[in-house]
Motif scaffolding. Structure first.
Motif, PDB file in Angstrom:
ATOM      1  N   GLY A  86      -5.737 -12.608  -4.586  1.00 60.68           N
ATOM      2  CA  GLY A  86      -6.372 -13.567  -3.678  1.00 60.68           C
ATOM      3  C   GLY A  86      -5.631 -13.698  -2.360  1.00 60.68           C
ATOM      4  N   ILE A  87      -4.314 -13.744  -2.445  1.00 55.53           N
ATOM      5  CA  ILE A  87      -3.524 -13.899  -1.207  1.00 55.53           C
ATOM      6  C   ILE A  87      -3.660 -12.637  -0.338  1.00 55.53           C
ATOM      7  N   LEU A  88      -3.587 -11.462  -0.938  1.00 54.62           N
ATOM      8  CA  LEU A  88      -3.701 -10.237  -0.124  1.00 54.62           C
ATOM      9  C   LEU A  88      -5.098 -10.124   0.493  1.00 54.62           C
ATOM     10  N   LYS A  89      -6.119 -10.529  -0.227  1.00 56.69           N
ATOM     11  CA  LYS A  89      -7.470 -10.526   0.372  1.00 56.69           C
ATOM     12  C   LYS A  89      -7.531 -11.467   1.556  1.00 56.69           C
ATOM     13  N   SER A  90      -6.852 -12.617   1.431  1.00 53.00           N
ATOM     14  CA  SER A  90      -6.881 -13.605   2.524  1.00 53.00           C
ATOM     15  C   SER A  90      -6.089 -13.121   3.745  1.00 53.00           C
ATOM     16  N   LEU A  91      -5.196 -12.146   3.524  1.00 55.62           N
ATOM     17  CA  LEU A  91      -4.374 -11.638   4.636  1.00 55.62           C
ATOM     18  C   LEU A  91      -4.993 -10.422   5.307  1.00 55.62           C
ATOM     19  N   ARG A  92      -6.017  -9.854   4.698  1.00 58.34           N
ATOM     20  CA  ARG A  92      -6.527  -8.541   5.122  1.00 58.34           C
ATOM     21  C   ARG A  92      -6.765  -8.460   6.629  1.00 58.34           C
ATOM     22  N   GLU A  93      -7.409  -9.470   7.183  1.00 60.02           N
ATOM     23  CA  GLU A  93      -7.743  -9.445   8.622  1.00 60.02           C
ATOM     24  C   GLU A  93      -6.509  -9.602   9.500  1.00 60.02           C
TER      25      GLU A  93
ATOM     26  N   MET B  35       4.037  -3.312   7.908  1.00 57.61           N
ATOM     27  CA  MET B  35       4.677  -3.054   6.621  1.00 57.61           C
ATOM     28  C   MET B  35       4.502  -4.242   5.700  1.00 57.61           C
ATOM     29  N   LEU B  36       4.185  -3.961   4.449  1.00 56.62           N
ATOM     30  CA  LEU B  36       4.153  -5.008   3.432  1.00 56.62           C
ATOM     31  C   LEU B  36       5.219  -4.703   2.394  1.00 56.62           C
ATOM     32  N   VAL B  37       6.139  -5.636   2.213  1.00 57.89           N
ATOM     33  CA  VAL B  37       7.152  -5.507   1.165  1.00 57.89           C
ATOM     34  C   VAL B  37       6.686  -6.371  -0.007  1.00 57.89           C
ATOM     35  N   ASP B  38       6.292  -5.719  -1.087  1.00 55.40           N
ATOM     36  CA  ASP B  38       5.753  -6.464  -2.224  1.00 55.40           C
ATOM     37  C   ASP B  38       6.853  -6.755  -3.243  1.00 55.40           C
ATOM     38  N   VAL B  39       7.005  -8.042  -3.565  1.00 56.88           N
ATOM     39  CA  VAL B  39       8.055  -8.474  -4.494  1.00 56.88           C
ATOM     40  C   VAL B  39       7.432  -8.920  -5.823  1.00 56.88           C
TER      41      VAL B  39
ATOM     42  N   VAL C 272      -1.250  -3.556 -15.705  1.00 59.99           N
ATOM     43  CA  VAL C 272      -1.994  -3.648 -14.439  1.00 59.99           C
ATOM     44  C   VAL C 272      -2.788  -2.352 -14.292  1.00 59.99           C
ATOM     45  N   TRP C 273      -4.070  -2.447 -14.080  1.00 65.68           N
ATOM     46  CA  TRP C 273      -4.937  -1.262 -14.038  1.00 65.68           C
ATOM     47  C   TRP C 273      -4.448  -0.252 -13.001  1.00 65.68           C
ATOM     48  N   ALA C 274      -3.952  -0.753 -11.847  1.00 61.40           N
ATOM     49  CA  ALA C 274      -3.491   0.148 -10.776  1.00 61.40           C
ATOM     50  C   ALA C 274      -2.164   0.826 -11.130  1.00 61.40           C
ATOM     51  N   GLY C 275      -1.477   0.335 -12.138  1.00 63.41           N
ATOM     52  CA  GLY C 275      -0.188   0.906 -12.541  1.00 63.41           C
ATOM     53  C   GLY C 275       0.951  -0.078 -12.389  1.00 63.41           C
ATOM     54  N   SER C 276       0.934  -0.824 -11.290  1.00 60.13           N
ATOM     55  CA  SER C 276       1.980  -1.824 -11.017  1.00 60.13           C
ATOM     56  C   SER C 276       1.422  -2.816 -10.001  1.00 60.13           C
ATOM     57  N   ALA C 277       2.142  -3.919  -9.826  1.00 56.48           N
ATOM     58  CA  ALA C 277       1.719  -4.884  -8.797  1.00 56.48           C
ATOM     59  C   ALA C 277       1.750  -4.219  -7.421  1.00 56.48           C
ATOM     60  N   ALA C 278       2.758  -3.372  -7.190  1.00 53.53           N
ATOM     61  CA  ALA C 278       2.873  -2.729  -5.876  1.00 53.53           C
ATOM     62  C   ALA C 278       1.702  -1.786  -5.607  1.00 53.53           C
ATOM     63  N   GLU C 279       1.321  -1.022  -6.632  1.00 58.93           N
ATOM     64  CA  GLU C 279       0.176  -0.112  -6.453  1.00 58.93           C
ATOM     65  C   GLU C 279      -1.124  -0.907  -6.289  1.00 58.93           C
ATOM     66  N   GLN C 280      -1.198  -2.053  -6.926  1.00 58.93           N
ATOM     67  CA  GLN C 280      -2.355  -2.937  -6.721  1.00 58.93           C
ATOM     68  C   GLN C 280      -2.389  -3.411  -5.271  1.00 58.93           C
ATOM     69  N   ALA C 281      -1.204  -3.716  -4.726  1.00 59.05           N
ATOM     70  CA  ALA C 281      -1.130  -4.141  -3.313  1.00 59.05           C
ATOM     71  C   ALA C 281      -1.630  -3.033  -2.386  1.00 59.05           C
ATOM     72  N   VAL C 282      -1.251  -1.789  -2.703  1.00 63.33           N
ATOM     73  CA  VAL C 282      -1.705  -0.652  -1.873  1.00 63.33           C
ATOM     74  C   VAL C 282      -3.230  -0.628  -1.810  1.00 63.33           C
TER      75      VAL C 282
ATOM     76  N   VAL D  78      -4.621  -3.743   0.672  1.00 60.80           N
ATOM     77  CA  VAL D  78      -4.370  -3.858   2.120  1.00 60.80           C
ATOM     78  C   VAL D  78      -5.060  -2.700   2.842  1.00 60.80           C
ATOM     79  N   PRO D  79      -5.282  -2.833   4.150  1.00 64.37           N
ATOM     80  CA  PRO D  79      -5.870  -1.711   4.888  1.00 64.37           C
ATOM     81  C   PRO D  79      -4.999  -0.461   4.746  1.00 64.37           C
ATOM     82  N   LYS D  80      -5.628   0.717   4.807  1.00 62.28           N
ATOM     83  CA  LYS D  80      -4.891   1.978   4.576  1.00 62.28           C
ATOM     84  C   LYS D  80      -3.772   2.210   5.594  1.00 62.28           C
ATOM     85  N   THR D  81      -3.866   1.546   6.749  1.00 64.43           N
ATOM     86  CA  THR D  81      -2.853   1.731   7.797  1.00 64.43           C
ATOM     87  C   THR D  81      -1.599   0.901   7.548  1.00 64.43           C
ATOM     88  N   VAL D  82      -1.616   0.074   6.501  1.00 61.69           N
ATOM     89  CA  VAL D  82      -0.441  -0.755   6.180  1.00 61.69           C
ATOM     90  C   VAL D  82       0.442   0.006   5.185  1.00 61.69           C
TER      91      VAL D  82
END
Ligand SMILES: NC(=O)c1ccc[n+]([C@@H]2O[C@H](COP(=O)([O-])OP(=O)(O)OC[C@H]3O[C@@H](n4cnc5c(N)ncnc54)[C@H](OP(=O)(O)O)[C@@H]3O)[C@@H](O)[C@H]2O)c1
Length: 229
Positions: A83-90, A97-101, A119-129, A132-136
């Protein structure tokens, strides 16, 4: 990079983000504490200023903090990460750079801090990828550093920080963030997919903390040459 615009800490009102804010503010960095509630962010910013005597700390809503800089650190519970990453997208700009903790601990869903969630993506960090926009450029770090240790400014941060990511330049920026934590060491953990293992170590540390009745367990990687990639 960090010197140019400052470090936004999303969820910087919480345990881990506040600890990082204290350490980086003490090292002279400009800090933008993000929160869902601006007044809460401003109160946290005042506490950092008082603790370390820095004037370069401000409190903002999360998306405002992210929009103001090119270096964003995410320190929210796993249940809030999507939810937070979706709210930051714009708020992200190309090259940011996003440093995911984030650690996907079961406690985020009311379970135990000693268990990791799948986590379906593999990890929280891969979920973050994926969020976020591909340029991040996403880097994962600071999972195995205790918030109690970070907030204890009287003592060094006796811990290594394993950094995972697919962008070598972004990892070097995180290396400089680690160098602002006296005592902490940088370890190149390889590609972002290795964050799966690093995140899981946090659950092990939580379990070790319980057995040893402490909140300060961390990790050290030995046997490395003194200059590492
Ligand atoms: N604590 C540690 O020692 C430690 C160590 C390594 C890694 N981590 C990881 O770092 C992340 C943050 O941990 P933490 O202990 O700092 O967490 P925390 O104190 O419980 O929460 C951090 C902040 O997240 C924000 N937040 C956003 N959405 C939320 C929601 N739905 N529910 C609750 N809070 C929400 C809150 O800020 P606002 O209310 O101001 O928006 C809160 O202050 C977690 O993923 C954790 O696994 C923690």
């Amino acid at each position: 990079m960090a010197e140019a615009k400052g470090i936004a800490i999303i969820g910087g009102t919480g345990n881990q983000g506040f600890g990082l804010a204290l350490r980086w503010a003490k090292a002279g960095q400009r800090i933008l504490i993000g929160s869902r509630d601006r007044a809460k962010a401003q109160a946290a910013a005042e506490r950092v200023k008082t603790a370390v005597g820095s004037s370069h700390v401000e409190g903002l809503e999360n998306a405002e903090a992210s929009a103001k800089t090119n270096l964003v650190v995410l320190t929210v519970p796993f249940a809030a990460q999507v939810g937070i990453l979706k709210s930051l997208r714009e708020s992200f700009k190309p090259g940011d750079m996003l440093v995911d903790v984030t650690v996907p601990l079961e406690i985020a869903l009311g379970g135990r801090a000693t268990r990791v969630l799948g986590v379906w993506a593999g990890s929280a960090a891969e979920q973050a990828v994926e969020l976020v926009p591909k340029t991040v450029r996403v880097v994962s770090a600071f999972h195995n550093v205790s918030a109690v240790v970070l907030q204890d400014l009287k003592h060094a941060v006796d811990c290594d920080v394993i950094v995972c990511g697919d962008d070598p330049e972004a990892k070097q920026v995180v290396r400089s963030l680690i160098e602002y934590l006296p005592g902490a060491g940088y370890v190149d953990g390889g590609p972002i997919e290795n964050s799966r293992t690093v995140e899981a170590l946090t659950a092990l540390l939580a379990s070790i903390n319980i057995r040893y009745k402490t909140q300060r367990a961390g990790i050290r990687v030995t046997g490395l040459p003194s200059v590492s990639g």
